[in-house]
Write a protein that holds these residues in place. Structure first.
Motif: not given
Length: 630
Positions: A271-280, A294-309
Protein backbone atom coordinates in the motif's frame (compact mmCIF):
# COMPACT_ATOMS: atom_id res chain seq x y z
CA UNK A 1 -3.01 25.60 -8.85
CA UNK A 2 -4.76 23.98 -5.90
CA UNK A 3 -8.32 23.14 -4.87
CA UNK A 4 -9.33 26.08 -2.67
CA UNK A 5 -13.00 25.31 -1.99
CA UNK A 6 -15.62 22.68 -2.59
CA UNK A 7 -19.27 23.78 -2.77
CA UNK A 8 -21.95 21.09 -2.50
CA UNK A 9 -25.75 21.38 -2.61
CA UNK A 10 -28.27 18.53 -2.25
CA UNK A 11 -25.60 15.86 -2.67
CA UNK A 12 -26.05 12.80 -0.43
CA UNK A 13 -26.31 14.02 3.20
CA UNK A 14 -25.95 17.72 2.31
CA UNK A 15 -29.45 18.95 1.58
CA UNK A 16 -32.41 21.21 2.14
CA UNK A 17 -31.01 23.59 -0.45
CA UNK A 18 -28.32 24.77 1.97
CA UNK A 19 -24.95 24.74 0.21
CA UNK A 20 -21.94 23.40 2.05
CA UNK A 21 -18.61 25.16 1.50
CA UNK A 22 -15.48 23.23 2.41
CA UNK A 23 -12.19 25.16 2.39
CA UNK A 24 -8.97 23.25 1.73
CA UNK A 25 -5.35 24.05 2.45
CA UNK A 26 -2.50 23.82 0.03
CA UNK A 27 -0.55 20.66 0.78
CA UNK A 28 -1.97 18.05 3.16
CA UNK A 29 -5.62 17.91 4.31
CA UNK A 30 -6.98 15.28 6.73
CA UNK A 31 -10.75 14.75 6.77
CA UNK A 32 -11.73 13.05 10.04
CA UNK A 33 -15.01 11.97 11.58
CA UNK A 34 -17.08 9.03 12.68
CA UNK A 35 -18.62 6.47 10.33
CA UNK A 36 -21.33 7.85 8.04
CA UNK A 37 -20.23 11.43 8.76
CA UNK A 38 -19.77 12.21 5.08
CA UNK A 39 -16.01 11.84 4.52
CA UNK A 40 -16.38 9.65 1.44
CA UNK A 41 -19.12 11.97 0.18
CA UNK A 42 -16.64 14.86 0.00
CA UNK A 43 -14.11 12.76 -1.89
CA UNK A 44 -16.78 11.47 -4.26
CA UNK A 45 -18.06 14.99 -4.89
CA UNK A 46 -14.58 15.98 -6.08
CA UNK A 47 -14.31 12.82 -8.17
CA UNK A 48 -17.69 13.38 -9.83
CA UNK A 49 -16.88 16.98 -10.63
CA UNK A 50 -13.31 16.54 -11.90
CA UNK A 51 -13.09 12.92 -12.95
CA UNK A 52 -10.27 10.56 -11.98
CA UNK A 53 -7.46 8.73 -13.67
CA UNK A 54 -7.23 4.98 -13.67
CA UNK A 55 -10.02 2.41 -13.79
CA UNK A 56 -12.45 4.21 -11.48
CA UNK A 57 -15.72 5.11 -13.17
CA UNK A 58 -17.84 7.90 -11.68
CA UNK A 59 -21.42 6.75 -12.15
CA UNK A 60 -24.09 8.99 -10.63
CA UNK A 61 -27.14 7.16 -9.24
CA UNK A 62 -30.37 8.14 -7.50
CA UNK A 63 -28.74 7.49 -4.12
CA UNK A 64 -26.45 10.49 -4.73
CA UNK A 65 -29.40 12.90 -4.53
CA UNK A 66 -30.27 14.22 -1.10
CA UNK A 67 -33.40 12.73 0.42
CA UNK A 68 -34.99 14.41 3.44
CA UNK A 69 -38.43 14.14 5.01
CA UNK A 70 -39.34 11.61 2.36
CA UNK A 71 -38.65 14.04 -0.48
CA UNK A 72 -36.08 13.15 -3.14
CA UNK A 73 -34.09 16.05 -4.54
CA UNK A 74 -34.27 16.27 -8.31
CA UNK A 75 -31.00 18.13 -8.76
CA UNK A 76 -27.64 18.46 -7.05
CA UNK A 77 -24.66 20.66 -7.78
CA UNK A 78 -20.96 20.46 -7.02
CA UNK A 79 -18.49 23.25 -7.63
CA UNK A 80 -14.70 23.12 -7.30
CA UNK A 81 -12.84 26.41 -7.01
CA UNK A 82 -9.13 26.52 -7.85
CA UNK A 83 -6.74 29.28 -6.86
CA UNK A 84 -2.99 29.91 -7.02
CA UNK A 85 -2.75 29.45 -10.79
CA UNK A 86 0.73 29.62 -12.30
CA UNK A 87 1.39 31.86 -15.31
CA UNK A 88 1.46 28.75 -17.52
CA UNK A 89 -1.92 27.60 -16.20
CA UNK A 90 -3.40 31.06 -16.74
CA UNK A 91 -2.14 31.04 -20.32
CA UNK A 92 -3.25 27.48 -21.08
CA UNK A 93 -6.75 27.79 -19.63
CA UNK A 94 -7.50 31.49 -20.13
CA UNK A 95 -10.84 30.88 -21.88
CA UNK A 96 -12.20 28.92 -18.87
CA UNK A 97 -11.06 31.28 -16.08
CA UNK A 98 -13.09 33.65 -13.94
CA UNK A 99 -11.59 37.07 -13.23
CA UNK A 100 -11.90 38.23 -9.60
CA UNK A 101 -11.50 42.00 -9.17
CA UNK A 102 -9.13 43.25 -6.48
CA UNK A 103 -10.25 45.06 -3.34
CA UNK A 104 -8.95 48.31 -1.86
CA UNK A 105 -6.80 49.06 -4.87
CA UNK A 106 -5.25 45.58 -4.99
CA UNK A 107 -4.76 43.89 -8.37
CA UNK A 108 -7.32 41.36 -9.49
CA UNK A 109 -6.67 37.66 -9.94
CA UNK A 110 -7.91 34.70 -11.90
CA UNK A 111 -9.46 31.55 -10.49
CA UNK A 112 -10.93 28.45 -12.09
CA UNK A 113 -14.44 27.36 -11.19
CA UNK A 114 -15.61 23.96 -12.37
CA UNK A 115 -19.23 22.97 -11.75
CA UNK A 116 -21.20 19.76 -12.08
CA UNK A 117 -25.00 19.88 -12.18
CA UNK A 118 -26.87 16.59 -12.18
CA UNK A 119 -30.60 16.31 -12.82
CA UNK A 120 -32.72 13.28 -11.99
CA UNK A 121 -35.18 12.29 -14.69
CA UNK A 122 -38.54 10.60 -14.26
CA UNK A 123 -37.07 7.23 -15.25
CA UNK A 124 -34.30 7.72 -12.63
CA UNK A 125 -31.69 8.32 -15.29
CA UNK A 126 -29.22 11.13 -14.60
CA UNK A 127 -27.93 13.81 -16.93
CA UNK A 128 -24.77 15.49 -15.67
CA UNK A 129 -23.50 18.77 -17.10
CA UNK A 130 -20.05 20.22 -16.45
CA UNK A 131 -19.17 23.85 -17.02
CA UNK A 132 -16.80 26.54 -15.81
CA UNK A 133 -17.39 29.95 -14.27
CA UNK A 134 -16.86 31.50 -17.70
CA UNK A 135 -19.82 29.53 -19.04
CA UNK A 136 -17.79 27.19 -21.26
CA UNK A 137 -18.06 23.41 -21.10
CA UNK A 138 -15.28 21.45 -19.45
CA UNK A 139 -13.61 19.60 -22.28
CA UNK A 140 -10.37 18.93 -24.08
CA UNK A 141 -7.09 19.70 -22.39
CA UNK A 142 -8.77 21.24 -19.32
CA UNK A 143 -10.72 18.09 -18.48
CA UNK A 144 -7.63 15.95 -19.03
CA UNK A 145 -5.55 18.22 -16.81
CA UNK A 146 -8.04 18.35 -13.93
CA UNK A 147 -8.52 14.62 -13.47
CA UNK A 148 -7.59 13.71 -9.90
CA UNK A 149 -5.67 10.67 -8.75
CA UNK A 150 -7.87 8.54 -6.49
CA UNK A 151 -6.95 5.66 -4.17
CA UNK A 152 -10.13 3.98 -3.00
CA UNK A 153 -10.62 2.40 0.46
CA UNK A 154 -9.75 -1.27 0.92
CA UNK A 155 -7.76 -1.10 -2.29
CA UNK A 156 -5.77 -4.10 -3.49
CA UNK A 157 -2.39 -2.43 -3.87
CA UNK A 158 -0.66 -5.71 -4.71
CA UNK A 159 -2.92 -6.24 -7.73
CA UNK A 160 -2.39 -2.66 -8.90
CA UNK A 161 1.40 -3.17 -8.89
CA UNK A 162 1.37 -6.50 -10.74
CA UNK A 163 1.94 -6.63 -14.50
CA UNK A 164 -1.12 -6.54 -16.67
CA UNK A 165 -2.89 -4.65 -19.38
CA UNK A 166 -5.24 -2.85 -16.98
CA UNK A 167 -2.92 -2.44 -14.01
CA UNK A 168 -2.52 1.02 -12.54
CA UNK A 169 1.27 0.58 -12.60
CA UNK A 170 1.22 0.26 -16.40
CA UNK A 171 -0.84 3.43 -16.65
CA UNK A 172 1.56 5.32 -14.38
CA UNK A 173 4.66 4.17 -16.26
CA UNK A 174 3.16 4.96 -19.64
CA UNK A 175 2.37 8.49 -18.49
CA UNK A 176 5.80 9.29 -17.06
CA UNK A 177 7.60 11.46 -19.64
CA UNK A 178 10.97 9.80 -19.08
CA UNK A 179 9.49 6.39 -19.91
CA UNK A 180 8.24 7.27 -23.38
CA UNK A 181 10.23 5.66 -26.26
CA UNK A 182 12.46 7.89 -28.36
CA UNK A 183 11.84 7.94 -32.11
CA UNK A 184 15.43 6.94 -32.78
CA UNK A 185 15.69 3.30 -31.70
CA UNK A 186 19.45 3.24 -32.38
CA UNK A 187 20.39 5.38 -29.35
CA UNK A 188 21.94 3.23 -26.64
CA UNK A 189 20.28 2.82 -23.18
CA UNK A 190 16.80 3.78 -24.38
CA UNK A 191 13.85 1.45 -23.96
CA UNK A 192 13.33 1.47 -27.72
CA UNK A 193 16.95 0.33 -28.32
CA UNK A 194 16.66 -2.34 -25.60
CA UNK A 195 13.49 -3.69 -27.23
CA UNK A 196 15.10 -3.87 -30.74
CA UNK A 197 18.26 -5.50 -29.40
CA UNK A 198 16.33 -8.05 -27.33
CA UNK A 199 14.29 -9.24 -30.28
CA UNK A 200 17.42 -9.50 -32.47
CA UNK A 201 19.30 -11.42 -29.78
CA UNK A 202 16.46 -13.90 -29.46
CA UNK A 203 16.27 -14.42 -33.23
CA UNK A 204 20.05 -14.91 -33.47
CA UNK A 205 20.29 -17.27 -30.54
CA UNK A 206 22.10 -20.54 -31.39
CA UNK A 207 19.39 -22.74 -29.85
CA UNK A 208 16.68 -20.88 -31.78
CA UNK A 209 18.66 -21.30 -35.02
CA UNK A 210 19.16 -25.04 -34.44
CA UNK A 211 15.43 -25.58 -33.88
CA UNK A 212 14.65 -23.63 -37.06
CA UNK A 213 17.18 -25.80 -38.97
CA UNK A 214 15.70 -29.10 -37.70
CA UNK A 215 12.18 -28.00 -38.58
CA UNK A 216 13.31 -26.94 -42.04
CA UNK A 217 15.52 -29.91 -42.95
CA UNK A 218 13.86 -32.81 -41.13
CA UNK A 219 10.19 -32.00 -41.54
CA UNK A 220 9.23 -29.10 -43.77
CA UNK A 221 11.53 -30.11 -46.64
CA UNK A 222 9.68 -33.44 -46.95
CA UNK A 223 6.28 -31.87 -46.60
CA UNK A 224 6.78 -29.05 -49.12
CA UNK A 225 5.67 -29.33 -52.72
CA UNK A 226 8.17 -28.98 -55.52
CA UNK A 227 8.93 -25.32 -56.11
CA UNK A 228 7.54 -24.30 -52.68
CA UNK A 229 9.87 -23.08 -49.95
CA UNK A 230 8.72 -23.49 -46.32
CA UNK A 231 11.19 -21.75 -44.04
CA UNK A 232 10.39 -21.62 -40.27
CA UNK A 233 11.10 -18.50 -38.20
CA UNK A 234 11.11 -18.84 -34.41
CA UNK A 235 11.00 -15.55 -32.52
CA UNK A 236 8.83 -13.11 -30.57
CA UNK A 237 6.27 -12.85 -33.35
CA UNK A 238 5.19 -9.29 -34.03
CA UNK A 239 7.56 -6.70 -32.69
CA UNK A 240 6.89 -5.68 -29.11
CA UNK A 241 5.29 -2.28 -28.77
CA UNK A 242 6.31 0.08 -26.01
CA UNK A 243 2.94 -0.46 -24.29
CA UNK A 244 3.36 -4.24 -24.36
CA UNK A 245 6.73 -3.97 -22.63
CA UNK A 246 5.38 -1.59 -19.97
CA UNK A 247 2.47 -3.93 -19.24
CA UNK A 248 4.96 -6.68 -18.38
CA UNK A 249 6.77 -4.64 -15.72
CA UNK A 250 6.11 -5.27 -12.04
CA UNK A 251 6.90 -3.03 -9.07
CA UNK A 252 7.77 -4.72 -5.80
CA UNK A 253 9.99 -4.34 -2.78
CA UNK A 254 13.24 -6.22 -2.40
CA UNK A 255 13.18 -9.10 0.10
CA UNK A 256 14.27 -8.27 3.66
CA UNK A 257 17.96 -8.44 4.52
CA UNK A 258 19.22 -12.00 4.55
CA UNK A 259 16.42 -13.34 2.35
CA UNK A 260 17.37 -14.27 -1.20
CA UNK A 261 14.06 -15.65 -2.41
CA UNK A 262 11.17 -13.53 -3.62
CA UNK A 263 8.64 -13.13 -0.80
CA UNK A 264 5.41 -11.26 -0.31
CA UNK A 265 6.12 -8.14 1.77
CA UNK A 266 2.60 -7.68 3.14
CA UNK A 267 -0.44 -5.64 2.16
CA UNK A 268 0.61 -2.62 4.21
CA UNK A 269 4.00 -2.21 2.57
CA UNK A 270 2.49 -2.72 -0.88
CA UNK A 271 0.00 0.00 0.00
CA UNK A 272 2.83 2.41 0.85
CA UNK A 273 4.67 1.51 -2.35
CA UNK A 274 1.49 2.13 -4.37
CA UNK A 275 1.02 5.59 -2.82
CA UNK A 276 4.64 6.43 -3.62
CA UNK A 277 4.17 5.34 -7.24
CA UNK A 278 1.18 7.67 -7.59
CA UNK A 279 3.18 10.52 -6.06
CA UNK A 280 6.00 9.81 -8.51
CA UNK A 281 3.63 10.57 -11.37
CA UNK A 282 1.92 13.54 -9.71
CA UNK A 283 5.20 15.24 -8.87
CA UNK A 284 6.80 14.78 -12.26
CA UNK A 285 7.47 18.31 -13.50
CA UNK A 286 6.70 17.38 -17.10
CA UNK A 287 3.37 15.71 -16.29
CA UNK A 288 0.41 17.66 -17.67
CA UNK A 289 -1.84 16.78 -14.74
CA UNK A 290 -3.18 18.62 -11.72
CA UNK A 291 -1.19 17.34 -8.70
CA UNK A 292 -4.28 16.40 -6.67
CA UNK A 293 -4.27 13.09 -4.77
CA UNK A 294 -7.40 11.72 -3.06
CA UNK A 295 -6.72 8.87 -0.63
CA UNK A 296 -9.29 7.08 1.48
CA UNK A 297 -7.97 5.39 4.62
CA UNK A 298 -4.22 5.52 4.04
CA UNK A 299 -3.83 3.63 7.31
CA UNK A 300 -5.09 0.43 5.69
CA UNK A 301 -2.96 -2.55 6.81
CA UNK A 302 -0.38 -0.28 8.52
CA UNK A 303 0.79 -0.70 12.11
CA UNK A 304 0.90 2.46 14.31
CA UNK A 305 4.55 3.39 13.86
CA UNK A 306 4.26 2.98 10.10
CA UNK A 307 1.19 5.22 10.06
CA UNK A 308 3.18 8.02 11.70
CA UNK A 309 6.00 7.57 9.23
CA UNK A 310 3.65 7.59 6.23
CA UNK A 311 1.82 10.75 7.29
CA UNK A 312 5.18 12.47 7.77
CA UNK A 313 6.21 11.36 4.26
CA UNK A 314 2.97 12.62 2.72
CA UNK A 315 3.24 15.94 4.55
CA UNK A 316 6.80 16.32 3.31
CA UNK A 317 5.90 15.45 -0.28
CA UNK A 318 2.99 17.90 -0.22
CA UNK A 319 5.37 20.78 0.44
CA UNK A 320 8.44 19.88 -1.62
CA UNK A 321 9.35 19.57 -5.30
CA UNK A 322 6.22 20.01 -7.44
CA UNK A 323 3.85 20.66 -4.57
CA UNK A 324 1.01 18.16 -4.48
CA UNK A 325 -2.31 18.71 -2.76
CA UNK A 326 -3.29 15.60 -0.82
CA UNK A 327 -6.77 14.99 0.61
CA UNK A 328 -7.01 12.06 3.02
CA UNK A 329 -9.97 10.55 4.84
CA UNK A 330 -9.10 8.58 7.92
CA UNK A 331 -10.45 6.83 11.02
CA UNK A 332 -7.02 6.67 12.61
CA UNK A 333 -6.42 8.84 15.71
CA UNK A 334 -2.73 8.17 15.20
CA UNK A 335 -2.76 9.80 11.77
CA UNK A 336 -4.89 12.67 13.06
CA UNK A 337 -2.57 13.15 16.02
CA UNK A 338 0.55 13.08 13.86
CA UNK A 339 -0.62 15.78 11.44
CA UNK A 340 -0.52 19.54 11.86
CA UNK A 341 -3.89 20.49 13.45
CA UNK A 342 -4.23 23.27 10.87
CA UNK A 343 -4.52 20.57 8.19
CA UNK A 344 -7.41 18.74 9.90
CA UNK A 345 -11.04 19.06 8.81
CA UNK A 346 -13.64 17.58 11.16
CA UNK A 347 -16.92 16.51 9.59
CA UNK A 348 -20.28 15.58 11.04
CA UNK A 349 -24.02 16.12 10.56
CA UNK A 350 -23.46 17.16 6.94
CA UNK A 351 -21.21 20.06 7.98
CA UNK A 352 -17.45 20.47 7.99
CA UNK A 353 -15.35 22.18 10.64
CA UNK A 354 -11.83 23.07 9.48
CA UNK A 355 -9.30 23.54 12.28
CA UNK A 356 -7.23 26.14 10.45
CA UNK A 357 -6.58 29.39 12.32
CA UNK A 358 -9.21 31.38 10.44
CA UNK A 359 -12.01 29.09 11.65
CA UNK A 360 -11.31 28.19 15.31
CA UNK A 361 -10.53 30.10 18.47
CA UNK A 362 -7.20 28.32 18.76
CA UNK A 363 -4.41 30.81 19.34
CA UNK A 364 -1.04 30.69 17.49
CA UNK A 365 0.65 29.16 20.51
CA UNK A 366 -2.05 26.50 20.75
CA UNK A 367 -1.09 25.04 17.37
CA UNK A 368 2.53 24.65 18.45
CA UNK A 369 1.38 23.09 21.72
CA UNK A 370 -0.97 20.65 19.99
CA UNK A 371 1.66 19.68 17.43
CA UNK A 372 3.87 18.57 20.34
CA UNK A 373 1.32 17.00 22.65
CA UNK A 374 -1.68 15.88 20.57
CA UNK A 375 -0.88 12.16 20.45
CA UNK A 376 -3.01 9.19 19.43
CA UNK A 377 -4.62 8.81 22.87
CA UNK A 378 -5.86 12.41 22.76
CA UNK A 379 -6.62 12.57 19.02
CA UNK A 380 -9.56 10.19 19.47
CA UNK A 381 -11.48 13.38 20.32
CA UNK A 382 -11.70 14.05 16.57
CA UNK A 383 -14.04 11.07 16.19
CA UNK A 384 -16.12 11.42 19.37
CA UNK A 385 -19.79 12.33 19.84
CA UNK A 386 -18.85 13.88 23.18
CA UNK A 387 -15.58 14.71 24.94
CA UNK A 388 -14.66 14.80 28.62
CA UNK A 389 -11.43 16.60 29.46
CA UNK A 390 -9.85 15.80 32.81
CA UNK A 391 -6.68 16.62 34.71
CA UNK A 392 -5.44 13.17 35.75
CA UNK A 393 -5.44 9.42 35.31
CA UNK A 394 -7.78 8.93 38.29
CA UNK A 395 -10.62 10.62 36.42
CA UNK A 396 -9.88 8.58 33.28
CA UNK A 397 -10.31 5.37 35.30
CA UNK A 398 -13.27 6.45 37.40
CA UNK A 399 -15.59 8.48 35.18
CA UNK A 400 -16.55 5.61 32.81
CA UNK A 401 -17.68 3.58 35.83
CA UNK A 402 -19.74 6.50 37.17
CA UNK A 403 -21.33 7.07 33.75
CA UNK A 404 -22.20 3.39 33.46
CA UNK A 405 -23.78 3.33 36.91
CA UNK A 406 -26.10 6.27 36.16
CA UNK A 407 -27.22 4.72 32.88
CA UNK A 408 -25.07 6.82 30.52
CA UNK A 409 -22.19 4.52 29.49
CA UNK A 410 -19.54 6.39 27.54
CA UNK A 411 -18.94 3.50 25.15
CA UNK A 412 -22.57 3.53 23.98
CA UNK A 413 -22.65 7.31 23.62
CA UNK A 414 -19.36 7.60 21.73
CA UNK A 415 -17.70 9.70 24.45
CA UNK A 416 -13.91 10.06 24.63
CA UNK A 417 -11.96 11.01 27.74
CA UNK A 418 -8.89 13.19 27.23
CA UNK A 419 -6.36 13.52 30.03
CA UNK A 420 -4.77 16.96 29.56
CA UNK A 421 -2.65 16.76 32.71
CA UNK A 422 -2.20 19.83 34.86
CA UNK A 423 -1.99 22.36 32.00
CA UNK A 424 -3.54 22.98 28.63
CA UNK A 425 -7.24 22.46 29.40
CA UNK A 426 -8.39 25.06 26.93
CA UNK A 427 -5.62 24.48 24.41
CA UNK A 428 -7.52 21.29 23.63
CA UNK A 429 -11.03 22.65 24.25
CA UNK A 430 -10.54 25.50 21.79
CA UNK A 431 -10.35 22.89 19.02
CA UNK A 432 -14.14 22.79 19.30
CA UNK A 433 -14.77 26.53 19.57
CA UNK A 434 -15.56 28.26 16.29
CA UNK A 435 -15.07 31.89 15.33
CA UNK A 436 -18.57 31.94 13.84
CA UNK A 437 -21.60 29.60 13.56
CA UNK A 438 -22.46 26.85 13.16
CA UNK A 439 -21.53 25.38 16.54
CA UNK A 440 -19.59 22.13 16.32
CA UNK A 441 -22.15 19.57 17.60
CA UNK A 442 -19.80 17.80 20.01
CA UNK A 443 -20.43 18.61 23.70
CA UNK A 444 -17.16 19.11 25.59
CA UNK A 445 -17.10 18.91 29.38
CA UNK A 446 -14.02 20.11 31.27
CA UNK A 447 -14.06 18.57 34.74
CA UNK A 448 -11.84 20.28 37.28
CA UNK A 449 -11.32 20.43 41.03
CA UNK A 450 -12.37 23.48 43.00
CA UNK A 451 -9.20 23.07 45.09
CA UNK A 452 -10.45 24.96 48.15
CA UNK A 453 -9.61 22.69 51.12
CA UNK A 454 -12.23 22.52 53.90
CA UNK A 455 -11.36 23.85 57.32
CA UNK A 456 -11.36 20.33 58.77
CA UNK A 457 -8.44 19.42 56.48
CA UNK A 458 -6.02 22.06 57.80
CA UNK A 459 -3.74 19.44 59.38
CA UNK A 460 -3.29 17.67 56.01
CA UNK A 461 -2.01 20.70 54.12
CA UNK A 462 1.43 22.12 53.56
CA UNK A 463 2.35 25.04 55.72
CA UNK A 464 0.87 28.31 54.55
CA UNK A 465 -1.97 26.89 52.45
CA UNK A 466 -5.28 28.47 53.37
CA UNK A 467 -8.55 26.65 53.99
CA UNK A 468 -12.09 27.63 53.05
CA UNK A 469 -12.74 29.71 56.17
CA UNK A 470 -9.71 31.89 55.43
CA UNK A 471 -11.08 33.17 52.11
CA UNK A 472 -13.60 35.84 51.43
CA UNK A 473 -16.62 34.55 49.54
CA UNK A 474 -15.83 36.91 46.67
CA UNK A 475 -12.35 35.36 46.38
CA UNK A 476 -13.87 31.92 45.97
CA UNK A 477 -16.37 33.19 43.41
CA UNK A 478 -13.56 34.86 41.44
CA UNK A 479 -11.56 31.64 41.64
CA UNK A 480 -14.45 29.61 40.17
CA UNK A 481 -15.12 32.27 37.53
CA UNK A 482 -11.51 32.03 36.38
CA UNK A 483 -11.91 28.31 35.84
CA UNK A 484 -15.02 28.83 33.69
CA UNK A 485 -13.89 32.04 31.97
CA UNK A 486 -13.27 30.44 28.60
CA UNK A 487 -16.47 28.48 28.34
CA UNK A 488 -18.47 29.00 25.19
CA UNK A 489 -19.98 27.21 22.20
CA UNK A 490 -19.94 23.47 23.01
CA UNK A 491 -17.33 23.79 25.81
CA UNK A 492 -18.55 23.89 29.39
CA UNK A 493 -16.53 23.60 32.61
CA UNK A 494 -17.83 21.69 35.62
CA UNK A 495 -16.15 22.59 38.92
CA UNK A 496 -16.24 20.34 41.97
CA UNK A 497 -18.12 21.79 44.97
CA UNK A 498 -15.23 21.72 47.43
CA UNK A 499 -11.76 20.25 47.10
CA UNK A 500 -10.81 17.30 44.87
CA UNK A 501 -12.68 14.59 42.98
CA UNK A 502 -11.94 11.95 45.62
CA UNK A 503 -12.91 14.13 48.58
CA UNK A 504 -16.08 15.39 46.96
CA UNK A 505 -17.14 11.84 46.07
CA UNK A 506 -16.61 10.78 49.67
CA UNK A 507 -18.51 13.76 51.06
CA UNK A 508 -21.21 13.57 48.41
CA UNK A 509 -22.44 10.04 49.08
CA UNK A 510 -19.68 7.47 48.52
CA UNK A 511 -17.95 7.72 51.90
CA UNK A 512 -18.10 4.00 52.65
CA UNK A 513 -17.00 3.01 49.12
CA UNK A 514 -14.13 5.52 49.15
CA UNK A 515 -12.98 4.16 52.51
CA UNK A 516 -12.94 0.61 51.12
CA UNK A 517 -11.09 1.72 47.97
CA UNK A 518 -8.37 3.53 49.93
CA UNK A 519 -7.96 0.57 52.31
CA UNK A 520 -7.48 -1.78 49.35
CA UNK A 521 -5.10 0.61 47.57
CA UNK A 522 -2.88 1.05 50.66
CA UNK A 523 -2.41 -2.69 51.12
CA UNK A 524 0.74 -4.24 49.68
CA UNK A 525 0.52 -7.71 51.21
CA UNK A 526 -1.53 -10.83 50.50
CA UNK A 527 -4.75 -10.13 52.38
CA UNK A 528 -7.97 -10.92 50.56
CA UNK A 529 -10.45 -8.26 49.52
CA UNK A 530 -12.91 -9.66 52.08
CA UNK A 531 -10.39 -9.17 54.88
CA UNK A 532 -9.51 -5.65 53.72
CA UNK A 533 -13.17 -4.70 53.43
CA UNK A 534 -13.75 -5.90 56.99
CA UNK A 535 -10.85 -3.75 58.20
CA UNK A 536 -12.32 -0.81 56.28
CA UNK A 537 -15.71 -1.40 57.96
CA UNK A 538 -14.13 -1.46 61.42
CA UNK A 539 -12.43 1.88 60.72
CA UNK A 540 -15.60 3.32 59.19
CA UNK A 541 -17.69 2.37 62.24
CA UNK A 542 -15.22 4.16 64.51
CA UNK A 543 -15.60 7.52 62.69
CA UNK A 544 -17.32 10.39 64.49
CA UNK A 545 -18.24 13.97 63.61
CA UNK A 546 -19.93 15.53 60.60
CA UNK A 547 -19.94 13.99 57.14
CA UNK A 548 -17.25 16.47 56.09
CA UNK A 549 -15.07 15.58 59.06
CA UNK A 550 -15.50 11.89 58.31
CA UNK A 551 -14.61 12.48 54.66
CA UNK A 552 -11.40 14.24 55.74
CA UNK A 553 -10.42 11.29 57.94
CA UNK A 554 -11.21 8.74 55.22
CA UNK A 555 -9.27 10.64 52.53
CA UNK A 556 -6.33 11.55 54.78
CA UNK A 557 -4.02 8.78 53.39
CA UNK A 558 -4.69 10.10 49.89
CA UNK A 559 -4.72 13.88 50.40
CA UNK A 560 -2.27 14.46 53.22
CA UNK A 561 0.71 16.60 52.25
CA UNK A 562 3.54 14.29 51.21
CA UNK A 563 1.26 11.27 50.69
CA UNK A 564 2.60 8.73 48.21
CA UNK A 565 -0.66 6.81 47.83
CA UNK A 566 -1.53 6.54 44.14
CA UNK A 567 -4.74 8.30 43.11
CA UNK A 568 -5.12 6.10 39.98
CA UNK A 569 -4.87 2.99 42.17
CA UNK A 570 -7.59 4.29 44.45
CA UNK A 571 -9.71 5.19 41.41
CA UNK A 572 -9.26 1.70 39.98
CA UNK A 573 -10.38 0.10 43.26
CA UNK A 574 -13.33 2.46 43.61
CA UNK A 575 -14.47 1.78 40.04
CA UNK A 576 -14.37 -1.96 40.76
CA UNK A 577 -16.41 -1.49 43.93
CA UNK A 578 -19.00 0.72 42.23
CA UNK A 579 -19.59 -1.68 39.36
CA UNK A 580 -20.61 -4.35 41.88
CA UNK A 581 -23.09 -2.16 43.75
CA UNK A 582 -26.79 -3.01 43.39
CA UNK A 583 -27.83 0.67 43.14
CA UNK A 584 -30.18 1.63 40.33
CA UNK A 585 -29.19 4.54 38.05
CA UNK A 586 -31.57 6.82 39.95
CA UNK A 587 -30.13 5.79 43.30
CA UNK A 588 -26.55 6.32 42.09
CA UNK A 589 -27.40 9.75 40.70
CA UNK A 590 -28.59 10.79 44.15
CA UNK A 591 -25.30 9.67 45.70
CA UNK A 592 -22.97 11.49 43.33
CA UNK A 593 -21.92 15.16 43.41
CA UNK A 594 -24.22 17.14 41.14
CA UNK A 595 -21.36 18.53 39.00
CA UNK A 596 -20.36 15.04 37.87
CA UNK A 597 -23.92 14.03 37.02
CA UNK A 598 -24.39 17.25 35.06
CA UNK A 599 -21.12 16.75 33.17
CA UNK A 600 -21.96 13.16 32.25
CA UNK A 601 -25.48 14.13 31.14
CA UNK A 602 -24.07 16.99 29.07
CA UNK A 603 -21.59 14.93 27.03
CA UNK A 604 -24.06 12.08 26.49
CA UNK A 605 -26.81 14.36 25.19
CA UNK A 606 -26.75 15.15 21.46
CA UNK A 607 -26.14 18.66 20.22
CA UNK A 608 -26.99 20.04 16.80
CA UNK A 609 -24.85 22.26 14.63
CA UNK A 610 -27.15 25.17 15.45
CA UNK A 611 -27.38 24.55 19.20
CA UNK A 612 -26.87 27.61 21.40
CA UNK A 613 -23.61 27.96 23.24
CA UNK A 614 -23.44 27.46 27.02
CA UNK A 615 -23.80 30.71 28.92
CA UNK A 616 -20.59 32.72 29.14
CA UNK A 617 -19.29 33.08 32.66
CA UNK A 618 -17.79 36.15 34.28
CA UNK A 619 -14.09 36.32 33.54
CA UNK A 620 -11.19 36.99 35.86
CA UNK A 621 -7.83 36.41 34.22
CA UNK A 622 -7.06 34.38 31.13
CA UNK A 623 -4.54 31.75 32.11
CA UNK A 624 -4.92 28.23 30.73
CA UNK A 625 -3.34 26.75 33.83
CA UNK A 626 -5.72 25.44 36.52
CA UNK A 627 -6.49 28.21 38.98
CA UNK A 628 -5.25 27.65 42.52
CA UNK A 629 -6.17 29.23 45.83
CA UNK A 630 -3.84 29.38 48.80
Amino acid sequence: MYLKELHVTNFRNVGNGQPLCVPFQQGLNLIVGENDAGKTGLIDAIRYCLGTRGQYYERITISDFFCGDGQQSKEFSIRCVFDGLTPDEVGNFAEWLTNIPGEDGQPGRSELQVSLTAKLQADESVYPERSTGSGKDVDGKLREYLQATYLRPLRDASAELRPGRRSRLAQILQTLPEMRPEKDATVADTLAKIMVDSQKNISDNKTIKNIEKRLREEYLADAALTGTSLLPKLGMGVKFSFEQVIERLQLELHPPNGVNLAVNRGLGLDNVLFMCAELLLLQSEATAQLPLLLVEEPEAHLHPQMQSSVIAMLDNQATNRRKAQILLTTHSPLLAGSADPQNVIMIGAGTTFPLSSSHTKLEPGDYKFLRRFLDATKANLFFAKGVVMVEGDAEVLLLPALAEKIGRPFTKHGVSIVNVGTVGFYRYARIFQRQKPPVLPVPVACITDRDVPPTAAASLLREGRKTEDQFEQTEIQTHIAKKTAKDGEPVKTFVSPCWTLEFDLAEGGLLDEMNRAITRARHTGTKTEETLDQEAKTFFDSLTGTVREKAVKVCEPLLKNGSNLSKPTVAHELASILRNLPDTPEQMRARLPAYLVEAIDYVTSPLTASAPAPAQQATQGSSDAPAQLG
